[in-house]
Design a protein around this motif. Structure first.
Motif, PDB file in Angstrom:
ATOM      1  N   GLY A   1       0.818  -1.212   0.000  1.00 37.85           N
ATOM      2  CA  GLY A   1       0.000   0.000   0.000  1.00 37.85           C
ATOM      3  C   GLY A   1       0.847   1.255   0.000  1.00 37.85           C
ATOM      4  O   GLY A   1       0.564   2.217  -0.723  1.00 37.85           O
ATOM      5  N   LYS A   2       1.897   1.253   0.777  1.00 35.02           N
ATOM      6  CA  LYS A   2       2.802   2.406   0.847  1.00 35.02           C
ATOM      7  C   LYS A   2       3.481   2.644  -0.504  1.00 35.02           C
ATOM      8  O   LYS A   2       3.623   3.784  -0.952  1.00 35.02           O
ATOM      9  N   LEU A   3       3.882   1.570  -1.169  1.00 34.49           N
ATOM     10  CA  LEU A   3       4.529   1.682  -2.469  1.00 34.49           C
ATOM     11  C   LEU A   3       3.563   2.216  -3.529  1.00 34.49           C
ATOM     12  O   LEU A   3       3.948   3.024  -4.375  1.00 34.49           O
ATOM     13  N   VAL A   4       2.313   1.788  -3.476  1.00 34.75           N
ATOM     14  CA  VAL A   4       1.308   2.287  -4.419  1.00 34.75           C
ATOM     15  C   VAL A   4       1.065   3.771  -4.166  1.00 34.75           C
ATOM     16  O   VAL A   4       1.048   4.577  -5.102  1.00 34.75           O
ATOM     17  N   ARG A   5       0.892   4.149  -2.904  1.00 33.38           N
ATOM     18  CA  ARG A   5       0.659   5.559  -2.572  1.00 33.38           C
ATOM     19  C   ARG A   5       1.846   6.440  -2.957  1.00 33.38           C
ATOM     20  O   ARG A   5       1.669   7.592  -3.337  1.00 33.38           O
ATOM     21  N   ALA A   6       3.055   5.879  -2.887  1.00 32.05           N
ATOM     22  CA  ALA A   6       4.258   6.644  -3.244  1.00 32.05           C
ATOM     23  C   ALA A   6       4.468   6.703  -4.756  1.00 32.05           C
ATOM     24  O   ALA A   6       5.372   7.390  -5.224  1.00 32.05           O
ATOM     25  N   GLY A   7       3.640   5.963  -5.503  1.00 31.28           N
ATOM     26  CA  GLY A   7       3.753   5.974  -6.958  1.00 31.28           C
ATOM     27  C   GLY A   7       4.870   5.106  -7.505  1.00 31.28           C
ATOM     28  O   GLY A   7       5.217   5.204  -8.683  1.00 31.28           O
ATOM     29  N   LYS A   8       5.449   4.238  -6.685  1.00 30.94           N
ATOM     30  CA  LYS A   8       6.544   3.375  -7.144  1.00 30.94           C
ATOM     31  C   LYS A   8       6.037   2.202  -7.979  1.00 30.94           C
ATOM     32  O   LYS A   8       6.801   1.581  -8.712  1.00 30.94           O
ATOM     33  N   ILE A   9       4.759   1.894  -7.827  1.00 33.99           N
ATOM     34  CA  ILE A   9       4.148   0.780  -8.558  1.00 33.99           C
ATOM     35  C   ILE A   9       2.646   1.025  -8.611  1.00 33.99           C
ATOM     36  O   ILE A   9       2.093   1.686  -7.726  1.00 33.99           O
ATOM     37  N   ARG A  10       2.021   0.542  -9.660  1.00 37.10           N
ATOM     38  CA  ARG A  10       0.562   0.664  -9.752  1.00 37.10           C
ATOM     39  C   ARG A  10      -0.088  -0.549  -9.099  1.00 37.10           C
ATOM     40  O   ARG A  10       0.468  -1.656  -9.122  1.00 37.10           O
ATOM     41  N   LYS A  11      -1.241  -0.341  -8.538  1.00 40.43           N
ATOM     42  CA  LYS A  11      -1.969  -1.431  -7.892  1.00 40.43           C
ATOM     43  C   LYS A  11      -2.198  -2.584  -8.869  1.00 40.43           C
ATOM     44  O   LYS A  11      -2.079  -3.751  -8.513  1.00 40.43           O
ATOM     45  N   SER A  12      -2.486  -2.260 -10.113  1.00 44.20           N
ATOM     46  CA  SER A  12      -2.747  -3.293 -11.126  1.00 44.20           C
ATOM     47  C   SER A  12      -1.497  -4.131 -11.434  1.00 44.20           C
ATOM     48  O   SER A  12      -1.616  -5.246 -11.954  1.00 44.20           O
ATOM     49  N   ASP A  13      -0.315  -3.606 -11.130  1.00 42.00           N
ATOM     50  CA  ASP A  13       0.915  -4.363 -11.375  1.00 42.00           C
ATOM     51  C   ASP A  13       1.013  -5.616 -10.503  1.00 42.00           C
ATOM     52  O   ASP A  13       1.775  -6.534 -10.816  1.00 42.00           O
ATOM     53  N   TYR A  14       0.266  -5.651  -9.422  1.00 42.66           N
ATOM     54  CA  TYR A  14       0.307  -6.816  -8.537  1.00 42.66           C
ATOM     55  C   TYR A  14      -0.508  -7.987  -9.088  1.00 42.66           C
ATOM     56  O   TYR A  14      -0.418  -9.090  -8.584  1.00 42.66           O
ATOM     57  N   ARG A  15      -1.300  -7.720 -10.130  1.00 43.24           N
ATOM     58  CA  ARG A  15      -2.122  -8.783 -10.711  1.00 43.24           C
ATOM     59  C   ARG A  15      -1.250  -9.935 -11.184  1.00 43.24           C
ATOM     60  O   ARG A  15      -1.518 -11.094 -10.901  1.00 43.24           O
ATOM     61  N   GLU A  16      -0.200  -9.625 -11.925  1.00 40.55           N
ATOM     62  CA  GLU A  16       0.714 -10.663 -12.405  1.00 40.55           C
ATOM     63  C   GLU A  16       2.008 -10.685 -11.613  1.00 40.55           C
ATOM     64  O   GLU A  16       2.781 -11.621 -11.728  1.00 40.55           O
ATOM     65  N   ASN A  17       2.239  -9.638 -10.861  1.00 37.81           N
ATOM     66  CA  ASN A  17       3.331  -9.584  -9.894  1.00 37.81           C
ATOM     67  C   ASN A  17       4.694  -9.915 -10.498  1.00 37.81           C
ATOM     68  O   ASN A  17       5.419 -10.756  -9.984  1.00 37.81           O
ATOM     69  N   ARG A  18       5.038  -9.205 -11.554  1.00 40.17           N
ATOM     70  CA  ARG A  18       6.314  -9.468 -12.214  1.00 40.17           C
ATOM     71  C   ARG A  18       7.434  -8.558 -11.722  1.00 40.17           C
ATOM     72  O   ARG A  18       8.587  -8.917 -11.817  1.00 40.17           O
ATOM     73  N   ASP A  19       7.077  -7.381 -11.252  1.00 39.49           N
ATOM     74  CA  ASP A  19       8.100  -6.409 -10.859  1.00 39.49           C
ATOM     75  C   ASP A  19       7.892  -5.940  -9.423  1.00 39.49           C
ATOM     76  O   ASP A  19       7.775  -4.751  -9.163  1.00 39.49           O
ATOM     77  N   GLU A  20       7.861  -6.875  -8.508  1.00 37.95           N
ATOM     78  CA  GLU A  20       7.663  -6.541  -7.097  1.00 37.95           C
ATOM     79  C   GLU A  20       8.845  -5.700  -6.615  1.00 37.95           C
ATOM     80  O   GLU A  20       9.998  -6.122  -6.744  1.00 37.95           O
ATOM     81  N   PRO A  21       8.590  -4.526  -6.066  1.00 36.25           N
ATOM     82  CA  PRO A  21       9.680  -3.707  -5.524  1.00 36.25           C
ATOM     83  C   PRO A  21      10.375  -4.418  -4.360  1.00 36.25           C
ATOM     84  O   PRO A  21       9.755  -5.197  -3.631  1.00 36.25           O
ATOM     85  N   PRO A  22      11.664  -4.161  -4.175  1.00 29.99           N
ATOM     86  CA  PRO A  22      12.434  -4.851  -3.127  1.00 29.99           C
ATOM     87  C   PRO A  22      11.835  -4.702  -1.727  1.00 29.99           C
ATOM     88  O   PRO A  22      11.910  -5.632  -0.929  1.00 29.99           O
TER      89      PRO A  22
END
Length: 138
Positions: free
Chosen positions: A29-50
């Motif tokens: 949630g913090k990463l989405v709010r910070a704009g580092k990743i879009r919520k939809s990116d978790y659907r396939e979860n290919r680029d999970e931030p560290p």
């Protein structure tokens, strides 16, 4: 002993798993709010931030070796081998899982994480050994 004592460490591990799910949700949630990743990116979860990947990996790790722990606890209870030795070993295993998880989601330093994992591995092996001896003698 053959009460429910062997299930308390098991429930403590379940609490760890739920806590890790909460932590994963908070970090994502913090990463989405910070704009580092879009919520939809978790659907396939290919680029999970560290920042959240370490929690995701730690959570996945709770469904590997601990599965054998759950099976062992149930078998210890069924065979009435859930005495003081078994319960103490179970608590030590869970304490090591908590320590391993804490390191995994913070520094993730293998110098500390690996020996703690190895200790848990050996404690769980001792639990299975205790079960085997109990069944062979009993």
């Amino acid at each position: 002993m053959t009460g429910y004592q062997v299930f308390w460490p098991l429930l403590a591990h379940v609490a760890l798993v739920y806590g890790l799910y909460v932590l994963l949700g908070m970090r994502r949630g913090k990463l989405v709010r910070a704009g580092k990743i879009r919520k939809s990116d978790y659907r396939e979860n290919r680029d999970e931030p560290p920042e959240s990947l370490v929690v995701k990996n730690c959570l996945a790790n709770q469904f590997e070796l601990p599965v054998l722990f759950y099976a062992c606890c149930i078998l210890l209870f069924i065979t009435e081998a859930d005495n003081l030795v078994a319960v103490c070993l179970a608590w030590v295993f869970v304490a090591l899982r908590y320590a391993h998880a804490a390191i995994h989601v913070t520094s993730n330093d293998l110098r500390y994480r690996s020996p703690i994992f190895a200790a848990g591995y050996l404690v769980l092996a001792a639990m299975w050994g205790w079960l085997a001896v109990w069944m062979a003698v009993g």
